[in-house]
Design a protein around this motif. Structure first.
Motif, PDB file in Angstrom:
ATOM      1  N   ARG B 368       8.537 -12.999  12.443  1.00 20.85           N
ATOM      2  CA  ARG B 368       8.947 -12.341  11.205  1.00 20.85           C
ATOM      3  C   ARG B 368       7.974 -11.243  10.782  1.00 20.85           C
ATOM      4  NH1 ARG B 368      12.798 -14.518   7.728  1.00 20.85           N
ATOM      5  NH2 ARG B 368      12.010 -12.976   6.301  1.00 20.85           N
ATOM      6  N   MET B 369       6.810 -11.265  11.421  1.00 22.47           N
ATOM      7  CA  MET B 369       5.790 -10.325  10.970  1.00 22.47           C
ATOM      8  C   MET B 369       6.001  -8.958  11.601  1.00 22.47           C
ATOM      9  SD  MET B 369       4.093 -12.267   9.041  1.00 22.47           S
ATOM     10  CE  MET B 369       2.361 -12.197   8.762  1.00 22.47           C
ATOM     11  N   VAL B 370       5.989  -7.947  10.793  1.00 21.99           N
ATOM     12  CA  VAL B 370       6.095  -6.597  11.334  1.00 21.99           C
ATOM     13  C   VAL B 370       4.943  -5.763  10.785  1.00 21.99           C
ATOM     14  CG1 VAL B 370       8.586  -6.620  11.629  1.00 21.99           C
ATOM     15  CG2 VAL B 370       7.611  -5.907   9.455  1.00 21.99           C
ATOM     16  N   PRO B 371       4.497  -4.778  11.546  1.00 23.31           N
ATOM     17  CA  PRO B 371       3.441  -3.923  11.018  1.00 23.31           C
ATOM     18  C   PRO B 371       3.950  -3.132   9.816  1.00 23.31           C
ATOM     19  CG  PRO B 371       4.007  -3.317  13.279  1.00 23.31           C
ATOM     20  CD  PRO B 371       4.924  -4.398  12.887  1.00 23.31           C
ATOM     21  N   ILE B 372       3.107  -2.978   8.860  1.00 24.89           N
ATOM     22  CA  ILE B 372       3.539  -2.313   7.639  1.00 24.89           C
ATOM     23  C   ILE B 372       3.705  -0.806   7.875  1.00 24.89           C
ATOM     24  CG2 ILE B 372       1.236  -1.860   6.706  1.00 24.89           C
ATOM     25  CD1 ILE B 372       2.510  -2.713   3.976  1.00 24.89           C
ATOM     26  N   GLY B 373       3.196  -0.335   9.010  1.00 27.62           N
ATOM     27  CA  GLY B 373       3.305   1.087   9.328  1.00 27.62           C
ATOM     28  C   GLY B 373       4.729   1.591   9.248  1.00 27.62           C
ATOM     29  N   GLU B 374       5.662   0.715   9.625  1.00 25.85           N
ATOM     30  CA  GLU B 374       7.075   1.050   9.557  1.00 25.85           C
ATOM     31  C   GLU B 374       7.462   1.504   8.149  1.00 25.85           C
ATOM     32  OE1 GLU B 374      10.695  -1.871   9.871  1.00 25.85           O
ATOM     33  OE2 GLU B 374       9.445  -2.005  11.651  1.00 25.85           O
ATOM     34  N   CYS B 375       6.875   0.797   7.186  1.00 21.36           N
ATOM     35  CA  CYS B 375       7.181   1.120   5.791  1.00 21.36           C
ATOM     36  C   CYS B 375       6.371   2.339   5.341  1.00 21.36           C
ATOM     37  CB  CYS B 375       6.860  -0.111   4.958  1.00 21.36           C
ATOM     38  SG  CYS B 375       6.735   0.137   3.219  1.00 21.36           S
ATOM     39  N   THR B 403      -1.363  -3.446  10.084  1.00 23.03           N
ATOM     40  CA  THR B 403      -1.466  -4.695   9.346  1.00 23.03           C
ATOM     41  C   THR B 403      -0.078  -5.324   9.254  1.00 23.03           C
ATOM     42  OG1 THR B 403      -3.168  -3.668   8.015  1.00 23.03           O
ATOM     43  CG2 THR B 403      -2.248  -5.710   7.189  1.00 23.03           C
ATOM     44  N   GLU B 404      -0.030  -6.621   9.619  1.00 23.10           N
ATOM     45  CA  GLU B 404       1.298  -7.230   9.676  1.00 23.10           C
ATOM     46  C   GLU B 404       1.601  -8.052   8.440  1.00 23.10           C
ATOM     47  OE1 GLU B 404       1.439  -9.398  13.373  1.00 23.10           O
ATOM     48  OE2 GLU B 404       2.502  -7.709  14.269  1.00 23.10           O
ATOM     49  N   LEU B 405       2.839  -7.993   8.026  1.00 16.43           N
ATOM     50  CA  LEU B 405       3.291  -8.947   7.031  1.00 16.43           C
ATOM     51  C   LEU B 405       4.774  -9.192   7.168  1.00 16.43           C
ATOM     52  CD1 LEU B 405       3.274  -7.606   3.372  1.00 16.43           C
ATOM     53  CD2 LEU B 405       3.372  -6.124   5.324  1.00 16.43           C
ATOM     54  N   VAL B 410       8.151  -6.532   3.590  1.00 17.89           N
ATOM     55  CA  VAL B 410       8.049  -5.095   3.850  1.00 17.89           C
ATOM     56  C   VAL B 410       9.236  -4.376   3.206  1.00 17.89           C
ATOM     57  CG1 VAL B 410       8.132  -3.354   5.652  1.00 17.89           C
ATOM     58  CG2 VAL B 410       6.725  -5.347   5.951  1.00 17.89           C
ATOM     59  N   ASP B 411      10.412  -4.967   3.383  1.00 17.10           N
ATOM     60  CA  ASP B 411      11.605  -4.338   2.816  1.00 17.10           C
ATOM     61  C   ASP B 411      11.505  -4.213   1.299  1.00 17.10           C
ATOM     62  OD1 ASP B 411      12.543  -4.228   5.319  1.00 17.10           O
ATOM     63  OD2 ASP B 411      13.852  -5.970   5.164  1.00 17.10           O
ATOM     64  N   LYS B 412      10.984  -5.284   0.687  1.00 12.76           N
ATOM     65  CA  LYS B 412      10.952  -5.270  -0.770  1.00 12.76           C
ATOM     66  C   LYS B 412       9.801  -4.439  -1.327  1.00 12.76           C
ATOM     67  CE  LYS B 412      13.253  -9.660  -1.110  1.00 12.76           C
ATOM     68  NZ  LYS B 412      12.966 -11.055  -0.804  1.00 12.76           N
ATOM     69  N   LEU B 413       8.895  -4.056  -0.451  1.00 15.68           N
ATOM     70  CA  LEU B 413       7.734  -3.291  -0.913  1.00 15.68           C
ATOM     71  C   LEU B 413       8.028  -1.798  -1.019  1.00 15.68           C
ATOM     72  CD1 LEU B 413       4.629  -4.699   0.890  1.00 15.68           C
ATOM     73  CD2 LEU B 413       4.962  -4.365  -1.553  1.00 15.68           C
ATOM     74  N   THR B 414       9.048  -1.368  -0.317  1.00 14.84           N
ATOM     75  CA  THR B 414       9.278   0.066  -0.234  1.00 14.84           C
ATOM     76  C   THR B 414       9.463   0.689  -1.612  1.00 14.84           C
ATOM     77  OG1 THR B 414      10.382  -0.426   1.807  1.00 14.84           O
ATOM     78  CG2 THR B 414      10.634   1.792   0.957  1.00 14.84           C
ATOM     79  N   ASP B 415      10.284   0.065  -2.429  1.00 15.41           N
ATOM     80  CA  ASP B 415      10.545   0.651  -3.746  1.00 15.41           C
ATOM     81  C   ASP B 415       9.301   0.743  -4.610  1.00 15.41           C
ATOM     82  OD1 ASP B 415      13.063   1.313  -3.246  1.00 15.41           O
ATOM     83  OD2 ASP B 415      14.010  -0.295  -4.391  1.00 15.41           O
ATOM     84  N   PRO B 416       8.586  -0.374  -4.805  1.00 16.13           N
ATOM     85  CA  PRO B 416       7.374  -0.251  -5.636  1.00 16.13           C
ATOM     86  C   PRO B 416       6.383   0.762  -5.078  1.00 16.13           C
ATOM     87  CG  PRO B 416       7.772  -2.546  -5.030  1.00 16.13           C
ATOM     88  CD  PRO B 416       8.859  -1.752  -4.418  1.00 16.13           C
TER      89      PRO B 416
END
Lengths: 96, 711
Positions: B368-375, B403-405, B410-416
């Protein structure tokens, strides 16, 4: 004896099975076959190989297959794919 | 692979290509573009065009074709990538993206936008060919000079399932036709020729094999990519005309005797092949082998690259994680039983099992962990657009992109994050004139950073702008009645005011930010992910927003403690140390503070805080939890050690409870509550602060205490 069959507007994969069935039956009880392709507005490789199959079958039984009044779609498709065998079946007076 | 799947993979592939294209375009602004990057841009448009052609998406083919032409000029050097062209290409990118989104049920892009982009492209290309004329004079070379037309021989053995997969060989040929000139083409249906076996004809099976002589400005890779979609079970033999002999050896030895004969007939008809005098098939077969292998290898390696990623439905992964959770619990239960029975071999086998379960657990969670770089990567675009809209020159620096999370986070972080980035550009960073006056470099700088810290992920959005003006914030807050009187507030408290709903200090409202909608939403969104927001600011030097988030929402390494009969789980990552409460400290404990090697820490008595019954045990323990820089002591009865915990969400009835973040089932079947460490430490700090106020100012605690209690 010659039998003429007029085919529908769409000759594609979706009609391939029924087309095959229809032509199989036709080839059983008729000697030479003529297919009227004047109404064809859509054609793909699936339909083309049904025609090729019919041609091979007819030839195997020493009978002929003619493609009558091919529409522009049919002509350009045959040219696009280099379907020489079918090209030879096109009625000569329709050649343009 | 049916048609819908093929379409989905087309959309997916195109989205990836567009993302790459956008990245390059944004990069290129700051740097000189390399030939490699130009090639990648060209390839992106080209591949999308090609695939779109297969699906009969004329609009996309038409548009991408124009863009491709433009990129071609850029590649040849008749155009330079300046800000204007870069902007135009970004618009092209957006347009194609919109066109693709329309396929997936989105709103189709307006025709006007397309017309305007195409007009711009035409103008740009006109301009390009003019400059080329003037600039290089007699050195002018025809555009195709870099990739001269060449002759190719193609033997296309489409797989038997190509029709069923919704692909029509004719589409490939039509597309091939757009790349150059098909000089000769012939199809045969070798499998059909068998007499008297008409019943074995399957109208949905492909029997076609196509031989082509082709001339066009392409290379082998481009030609291979034409048939990439059908490469799964087909074999496509593609050779330059010069390699006629080896091509024919390969092509004519493929398939059964009927196929070899049919293909040979075609090549013979073209006058390119003469039947050898004796034993045609046998002599060819042996020599051909190595060459044939290399030819069919290419699509295979391509495929293995594709399958490095497997797309899995998120729900399936969630189910798996749930099951692993149950497995962890069951494993713990059997280990407990084994221990009770004292059966040594059984104990050994359960501990092996526990080790394996632990590995499965971490692997599953890792999925489930993806690098945050995508975001992060999308912020290049945000910064580019926003700074252009505001006429500011801003550089974005990204670090810690690997950095992975948790993917869902990650999806929910994009807006903030978008809010914070926009805020920083709009409010934080001054315009060029102000920066010059302040003696700062004219280009504003914005940092995005992510790193792991004590079991959580920290994401920082920092700028080198003017910083938060405490005075203005206080004034605004008074105006809005958020605070009363002249009471002095601590720095952090002032900053906390900007997260109040409807709070904005911007003097003017731009269309990006300043409406006072934003930071409160940011705080809510982060709180929903069980995270916190901290602000650090230095007047004139910049502001840093620091988001602190848990790594995952599913399983944690916990530490079991008991208070009376109740068992609690404290996330292990945030435990700094555990100590036994020394005799004589009870008074200190009652005061809510204790001294840890000279450091005064707030001490929260869990029994009192949660209102549990029963007498404190004779020996008590303190668990020191650390969140960020803050340490807080939790007073508990007994420590029970590490325990792997599957977080079960609380029922909606209890979800407003801030101190409890979830529950779990112990091996014994008992329920244990998971403490929300962030909320606890915040509460302890606010209590401490209220006490401090009380003693310092000598008046009873005012609103702050009640505010603290509700947090």
């Amino acid at each position: 004896m010659e039998k003429c069959i007029t085919l529908g507007a769409e000759l594609t994969l979706y009609q391939a099975a029924s087309l095959h069935q229809q032509l199989l039956e036709a080839s059983r009880d008729a000697a030479d076959l003529v297919l009227d392709l004047s109404r064809v507005s859509e054609m793909d490789c699936a339909a083309a190989q049904v025609l090729l199959w019919l041609l091979a079958r007819q030839q195997g039984q020493q009978r002929t297959l003619r493609l009558s009044q091919p529409s522009q779609t049919v002509r350009s498709f045959i040219r696009l794919m280099g379907l020489g065998a079918l090209q030879a079946c096109l009625e000569s007076n329709d050649e343009s | 692979m049916n048609l819908e799947q093929a379409r989905q993979s087309f959309l997916q592939e195109s989205a990836e290509l567009l993302e790459e294209m956008e990245g390059i375009l944004l990069d290129a602004e700051a740097d000189n573009i390399t030939a490699e990057q130009l090639g990648a841009l060209f390839r992106a448009m080209h591949t999308i065009k090609g695939s779109a052609g297969l699906f009969g998406l004329e609009d996309i083919v038409h548009f991408t074709h124009q863009v491709e032409d433009l990129l071609d000029q850029l590649r040849e050097g008749s155009l330079q990538l300046d800000a204007e062209l870069d902007g135009l290409l970004l618009r092209c990118h957006d347009h194609v993206k919109a066109q693709l989104a329309a396929l997936d049920g989105g709103i189709p892009p307006s025709g006007e936008e397309q017309a305007s982009i195409l007009a711009d492209i035409a103008a740009m290309m006109q301009h390009g060919s003019d400059t080329l004329l003037y600039a290089s004079g007699e050195h002018l070379e025809p555009p195709a000079a870099q990739q001269p037309s060449s002759d190719w021989l193609l033997s296309l053995r489409f797989g038997p399932d190509v029709l069923r997969n919704g692909m029509d060989p004719a589409s490939f040929i039509r597309y091939l036709d757009t790349l150059g000139e098909i000089q000769a083409i012939a199809s045969c249906c070798p499998g059909l020729a068998t007499e008297g076996e008409e019943d074995r004809f399957d109208p949905e099976r492909n029997y076609l094999r196509v031989e082509v002589q082709f001339r066009g400005p392409v290379d082998a890779a481009q030609l291979e990519s034409v048939f990439a979609f059908a490469s799964e079970d087909g074999q496509f033999i593609i050779s330059p005309r010069q390699q006629l002999d080896s091509h024919l050896q390969q092509a004519l030895s493929a398939g059964d005797a009927a196929e070899q004969q049919a293909a040979s007939a075609i090549w013979q008809q073209w006058g390119l092949w003469q039947p050898p005098a004796a034993s045609p098939s046998a002599s060819g077969a042996d020599e051909v082998q190595p060459a044939a292998v290399t030819a069919t290898d290419t699509p295979k390696t391509g495929k293995s690259n594709e399958s490095r990623f497997i797309k899995v439905e998120a729900a399936k992964l969630d189910q798996l994680i749930n099951l692993v959770g149950e497995l962890v619990i069951a494993g713990a239960a059997s280990h407990l039983l084994a221990r009770q029975h004292g059966n040594a071999p059984l104990l050994e086998s359960t501990s092996v099992l526990a080790g394996l379960i632990e590995q499965i657990r971490s692997q599953t969670l890792g999925m489930r962990m993806v690098p945050i770089g995508e975001c992060f990567s999308r912020f290049g675009r945000v910064v580019h657009d926003v700074s252009q809209a505001l006429g500011k020159d801003i550089r974005l620096f990204v670090s810690g992109a690997d950095t992975e999370l948790d993917k869902s986070m990650v999806d929910k972080l994009t807006d903030p994050l978008t809010h914070l980035v926009r805020n920083a550009i709009d409010h934080g960073i001054e315009d060029t004139a102000q920066r010059r006056a302040a003696g700062k470099p004219e280009a504003g700088r914005l940092w995005l950073d992510a790193y792991h810290e004590s079991g959580s992920v920290v994401i920082e959005v920092a700028d080198d702008g003017r910083g938060l003006n405490q005075h203005t914030i206080l004034e605004k807050a008074r105006q809005r009645g958020l605070i009363t009187g002249d009471r002095e507030l601590a720095e952090q408290e002032i900053y906390r005011l900007i997260f109040e709903p409807g709070f904005s200090t911007a003097a003017t409202i731009s269309n990006l930010s300043g409406r006072g909608v934003g930071l409160d939403v940011v705080k809510q969104n982060i709180a929903r992910l069980r995270g916190t927001v901290e602000v650090e600011s230095e007047a004139g030097l910049g502001t840093t927003f620091r988001l602190r988030l848990p790594l995952t929402l599913a399983i944690i390494d916990g530490f079991l403690v008991t208070v009376g009969a109740a068992t609690f789980v404290v996330p292990l990552d945030c435990i700094a140390e555990c100590i036994a409460l020394p005799q004589g400290w009870q008074t200190a404990a009652a005061a809510g503070q204790f001294n840890l090697r000279g450091e005064m820490l707030p001490l929260l008595c869990l029994r009192r805080f949660l209102g549990l019954d029963g007498q404190p045990a004779r020996r008590q323990n303190v668990v020191i939890i650390q969140t960020g820089e803050y340490k807080v002591g939790l007073l508990v009865d007994a420590l029970h050690g590490e325990y792997q915990t599957v977080i079960k969400p609380l029922s909606p009835l209890f979800q407003h409870l801030k101190a409890i973040s979830g529950s779990t089932i112990l091996g014994s079947g008992e329920v244990a509550l998971i403490l929300d460490v962030l909320a606890l430490s915040e509460h302890a700090r606010s209590l401490e602060y209220a006490q401090h106020q009380q003693t310092a100012l000598g008046h009873p605690p005012s609103t702050i205490l009640s505010v603290g209690k509700t947090t």
